[in-house]
Write a protein that holds these residues in place. Structure first.
Motif, short mmCIF file in Angstrom:
data_model
loop_
_atom_site.label_atom_id
_atom_site.label_comp_id
_atom_site.label_asym_id
_atom_site.label_seq_id
_atom_site.Cartn_x
_atom_site.Cartn_y
_atom_site.Cartn_z
N LYS A 199 0.83 -1.11 0.10
CA LYS A 199 -0.03 -0.22 -0.08
C LYS A 199 0.98 1.15 0.05
CE LYS A 199 -3.77 -2.51 0.28
NZ LYS A 199 -4.77 -2.45 -0.82
N ALA A 200 0.72 2.04 -0.83
CA ALA A 200 1.17 3.45 -0.95
C ALA A 200 0.64 4.58 -1.55
CB ALA A 200 2.49 3.33 -2.03
N THR A 201 0.64 5.80 -0.95
CA THR A 201 -0.24 6.71 -1.44
C THR A 201 0.06 7.18 -2.66
OG1 THR A 201 1.24 8.59 -0.57
CG2 THR A 201 -0.35 7.56 0.93
N VAL A 202 -0.97 7.67 -3.42
CA VAL A 202 -0.89 7.96 -4.65
C VAL A 202 0.11 9.46 -4.87
CG1 VAL A 202 -2.11 9.51 -6.70
CG2 VAL A 202 -3.14 7.49 -5.43
N ALA A 203 -0.14 10.32 -3.69
CA ALA A 203 1.10 11.29 -3.53
C ALA A 203 2.60 10.92 -3.70
CB ALA A 203 0.71 12.20 -2.53
N ALA A 204 2.54 9.85 -2.89
CA ALA A 204 3.93 9.50 -2.79
C ALA A 204 4.58 8.79 -4.03
CB ALA A 204 4.15 8.32 -1.64
N ASP A 205 3.63 7.99 -4.74
CA ASP A 205 4.07 7.54 -5.87
C ASP A 205 4.38 8.63 -7.01
OD1 ASP A 205 4.02 5.13 -5.16
OD2 ASP A 205 2.17 4.68 -5.91
N ARG A 206 3.43 9.71 -7.19
CA ARG A 206 3.68 10.69 -7.95
C ARG A 206 4.88 11.61 -7.83
NH1 ARG A 206 -2.84 12.74 -8.88
NH2 ARG A 206 -3.48 11.01 -10.08
N SER A 207 5.46 11.68 -6.58
CA SER A 207 6.28 12.45 -6.33
C SER A 207 7.63 11.75 -6.79
CB SER A 207 6.58 12.59 -4.73
OG SER A 207 6.86 11.39 -4.22
N LEU A 208 7.53 10.45 -6.85
CA LEU A 208 8.56 9.78 -7.50
C LEU A 208 8.86 9.92 -8.95
CD1 LEU A 208 8.86 6.46 -5.89
CD2 LEU A 208 10.48 8.17 -5.26
N LEU A 209 7.82 10.46 -9.65
CA LEU A 209 7.91 10.44 -10.97
C LEU A 209 8.26 12.05 -11.43
CD1 LEU A 209 4.81 8.25 -11.81
CD2 LEU A 209 7.15 7.54 -11.98
N LYS A 210 8.17 12.92 -10.61
CA LYS A 210 8.60 14.22 -10.89
C LYS A 210 9.87 14.39 -11.32
CE LYS A 210 5.09 16.45 -7.76
NZ LYS A 210 4.92 17.28 -6.47
N GLY A 211 9.99 15.16 -12.49
CA GLY A 211 11.09 15.91 -13.13
C GLY A 211 12.02 14.57 -13.87
N LEU A 212 11.46 13.39 -14.24
CA LEU A 212 12.13 12.69 -14.96
C LEU A 212 12.48 13.08 -16.55
CD1 LEU A 212 9.86 9.58 -14.39
CD2 LEU A 212 12.17 10.12 -13.23
#
Length: 814
Positions: free
Chosen positions: A258-271
């Motif tokens: 289980k992981a929050t949507v915000a946490a997952d999206r933060s990993l994808l920023k700036g790719l």
């Protein structure tokens, strides 16, 4: 059953069905098919680049035959690319085909290729290969690839990598991970009985491994898993809980977490991101093998394909295939051999505690029963069957760059089908089809698409004959896409590439080689640009070595132009001008050279001599008699003391072979070079230049020269003998054994009694007459006239040839 369903994601509220697999695993593929048949999901999510979603329907077309691969390349940099290979026994391919048959959407959920290719800027520019084994993490070790599914080990903390499959095999008491996987999965019918149980077991095992070794340690894996979680959530919102996910088993615990949507999206920023194109390309079983350089591959793709295609009686069917292959190679293999090999394989499996014979047992049985203990035919079995040369096909409707489409059109028109297995192709350039094939292969080589490599022709040395060694590798699709920046057709792209290479070439020899390529490839529009650059470079280059390296390629181009019907008048003028500059510059350039430079200059002299001999047959308006002028240069080289001995000796030998000096003159020059006043090292170098490269028969037939060499060698002081011995050994060791034997017999016999200048004796060597036997020589002349194409009357140009040939034949006949 309910517990298994709950853990696998099929119970109430359990979420999507997560099917963790081993990529390229036939057992996993069968299990995926069984699980999908049981679950009947509304959508199938597959680990792979989302840009390929539009290409999924092509998998159902008639012309699509695995193994194939998804190819993504950067639009602005076609050489920056990545592969996602799929075999017929890959679980992802089975999932795609199941979805198409049941009219269910199939979507890829891995990180987009736009980000994957952008990451290559930080790593290497070589093609990346994805889709590995279930335990595998993210860094393909083959092909120098950066990060992506298909590594040999999963990443753990502090940069340490662990091979999960090996860890599980070791825990089970196995020393071979492949053997463990066969025993617990392939040979136990993964997918039989409870369709979800195999995935439950793998998920529990991978979860335990991630707890033990850590689940992070590699930022790119974390990013990929975050992206996949977001895509799974989106599919659940759209289709409800009836979602099936097919991915590497290593990722299943991360997708379950289980992981929050915000946490997952933060990993994808700036790719980082680049524009990409994607298509299907053919792949090969050999390319799937680790031995082929694919770090995420498998050792035995042919064996795995067999296990997937023949789940019943796989051992009997496999050994029958082996027997058929060995019979094709003319080995005596009967049905009794197959029966005994099956029995031995089953016995070995029982002794080793295995449920069924695996590849190791069948291999041992084949070696003992069919190969009589020899590993030589066994290597053939591994190459042809265990690995195999299967080449996939993609339909014509698959997206392709314009250059690829033009290449496919030419391949069909010239009946030149790409094949994974290596084969030789003999071309007769006098035929239009073979001439077109030759031009195509040369143009592709110029573009960097090495589909064919020139090979030595066994049947003929004429310029109308070419031999090619062909083998199509999947990477060539990348090379074709990369070459697309030069033009939309093979001809236009090769022309533009040749012109650009000519302008950017550094050495003169590169430009001459390019001119030769233009003639071979049939690029008339590029040739004027190349010739202009060539003339400019030749006028400015004062290095005689560069000029000597450039001349042979030009002369070869003139010869090729004759059979290909190319206008080479401009090329002939440049070649003649280049030869004249060499004639002027060569004697001064040969003065005061060390041993290495002298040996290099000898090679230049040989190359120029061959080139001038060919130029002598080409009309050279305004350039006089080039062969005669070259012989004058050789005469100068042969008589100058400042010229190294190896060059002087070679010049004398070339003059003697061309009939420009008599043997008496050659013997006198040798006597001077071997006189006591000459340092032994210089004398040895002169001998190497004179008799090196096939000069042994000259010494056998002219004992005057052999006597001079023998007298000089016996007179070399002891303190200098060790210095000249390596040079002489190198010279005489190049002769054929029969020539060395004859020379040894002549030296052991010693000088004969009799007078005569310079060691001339009354009797000839053993087996030779004292004088010419003209009667025996005349009997051969009619056949000689026929071979040389001379008239039966022997008049005109043939008279001198016949007279000289008759004397030589008489000397041989004794």
């Amino acid at each position: 059953m309910a517990g298994a369903e709950q853990a696998a994601g099929r119970g109430p509220g359990a979420g999507p069905l997560l099917l963790g697999v081993r990529h390229h695993g036939p057992g996993s593929a069968r299990a995926v098919r069984a699980a999908l048949d049981a679950a009947r999901p509304r959508v199938v999510l597959i680990e792979g680049p989302p840009e390929a979603d539009a290409l999924v329907p092509l998998a159902a077309e008639e012309g699509m035959r695995p193994p194939v691969a998804l190819l993504a390349h950067a639009v602005d940099e076609p050489g920056r690319s990545a592969f996602w290979p799929l075999a017929g026994f890959s679980p992802e391919w089975v999932a795609i085909r199941w979805a198409l048959r049941h009219d269910v959407p199939a979507r890829f959920i891995d990180l987009p290729a736009a980000h994957t290719l952008a990451w290559q800027r930080e790593d290497t520019g070589t093609p990346e290969e994805h889709t590995g084994t279930p335990e595998e993490g993210s860094a393909p070790e083959g092909e120098g690839a950066p990060e992506g599914e298909g590594a040999q080990a999963a990443p753990v903390g502090d940069g340490v990598r662990v091979d999960p499959l090996a860890a599980l095999a070791e825990a089970a008491g196995y020393d071979d991970p492949e053997r463990w996987w066969e025993d617990v999965v392939e040979h136990r019918g993964m997918g039989d009985g409870d369709p979800y149980a195999p995935f439950l077991v793998l998920e529990e095992a991978m979860g335990a491994l991630r707890e033990t070794y850590g689940s992070g340690g590699h930022d790119r894996d974390l990013v990929r898993e975050a992206y996949m979680r977001l895509q799974v959530r989106a599919a659940v919102r759209e289709f409800g809980e009836d979602v099936a996910v097919v991915c590497g088993a290593w990722h299943v615990p991360a997708l379950r977490r289980k992981a929050t949507v915000a946490a997952d999206r933060s990993l994808l920023k700036g790719l980082p991101k680049v524009r990409t194109d994607m298509t299907w390309v053919p792949w090969t079983h050999r390319r799937l093998a680790r031995s082929g350089g694919y770090g995420a591959g498998i050792d035995s793709p042919g064996w795995y394909a067999h296990l997937f295609a023949a789940p019943d009686r796989p051992v009997e069917r496999w050994l029958t295939k082996v027997a058929g292959l060995l019979r094709e190679e003319d080995r005596i293999v009967s049905s009794a051999h197959v029966i005994e090999a099956v029995r031995l394989a089953e016995t070995l499996a029982a002794m080793r505690g295995r449920p069924l014979p695996g590849l190791s047992e069948t291999t041992d049985a084949v070696r003992a029963v069919m190969c009589e203990g020899s590993d030589v035919p066994l290597a053939l079995v591994r190459d042809r069957l265990v690995v195999g040369d299967v080449l996939g096909e993609v339909p014509e409707s698959a997206p392709a760059v314009p250059l690829q489409r033009d290449l496919a059109r030419l391949q069909r028109r010239l009946r030149l089908k790409p094949e994974a297995s290596e084969r030789e192709l003999e071309l007769d350039l006098r035929g239009e089809t073979d001439a077109g094939r030759s031009r195509l292969l040369h143009r592709l080589r110029l573009l960097g698409v090495g589909w064919g490599e020139p090979a030595a022709s066994r049947g003929s040395t004429g310029t109308f004959r070419e031999t090619w060694r062909l083998r199509w590798e999947p990477e060539l699709s990348v090379r074709v896409a990369e070459a697309g920046v030069w033009g939309t057709t093979v001809l236009a792209a090769a022309t533009a590439k040749a012109e650009a290479d000519a302008v950017g070439a550094g050495a003169l020899a590169e430009v001459t080689g390019l001119a030769e390529q233009c003639l071979l490839a049939g690029l008339p529009d590029a040739l004027p640009v190349v010739m202009r650059v060539l003339a400019d470079r030749a006028a400015l280059d004062a290095d005689v070595g560069h000029l000597a390296q450039a001349l042979p390629a030009l002369v070869r181009s003139l010869r090729y132009g004759d059979v290909r019907g190319t206008d080479t008048a401009a090329l002939a003028g440049v070649a003649a001008g280049l030869a004249e500059r060499i004639f002027v510059a060569l004697p001064p350039a040969c003065a005061v050279l060390d041993a290495d430079a002298a040996e290099e200059m000898r090679r230049h002299v040989n190359a120029v001599h061959t080139a001038v001999g060919l130029l002598g047959d080409t009309p050279m308006a305004g350039h006089g008699d080039l062969p005669a002028r070259w012989h004058g240069v050789l005469g100068v080289l042969s008589g100058r003391d400042t010229v190294p001995g190896v060059v002087r000796g070679r010049a004398v030998r070339l003059l003697l072979d061309d009939g420009e000096i008599e043997q008496e003159r050659a013997a006198r020059l040798m006597g001077l070079a071997l006189s006591p006043g000459t340092p032994p090292a210089d004398a040895a170098a002169w001998i190497e230049g004179f008799v090196g490269g096939g000069g042994g028969m000259l010494l056998v037939h002219d004992e005057r020269l052999l006597a001079l060499v023998d007298d000089w060698l016996t007179g070399v002081p002891a303190e200098a003998f060790t210095d000249v011995l390596p040079l002489l050994r190198r010279t005489f060791s190049a002769y054929e054994p029969g020539v060395r034997r004859s020379l040894g017999e002549l030296v052991r016999r010693g000088p004969r009694q009799g007078g005569g200048p310079a060691g001339v004796t009354a009797a000839g060597p053993p087996g030779f007459g004292a004088d010419l036997d003209r009667e025996r020589a005349d009997a051969v002349l009619p056949v000689l006239r026929l071979l040389l194409g001379l008239g039966p009357d022997g008049t005109g140009a043939g008279t001198a040839v016949e007279k000289r040939s008759g004397e030589e034949l008489a000397a041989v006949a004794g």
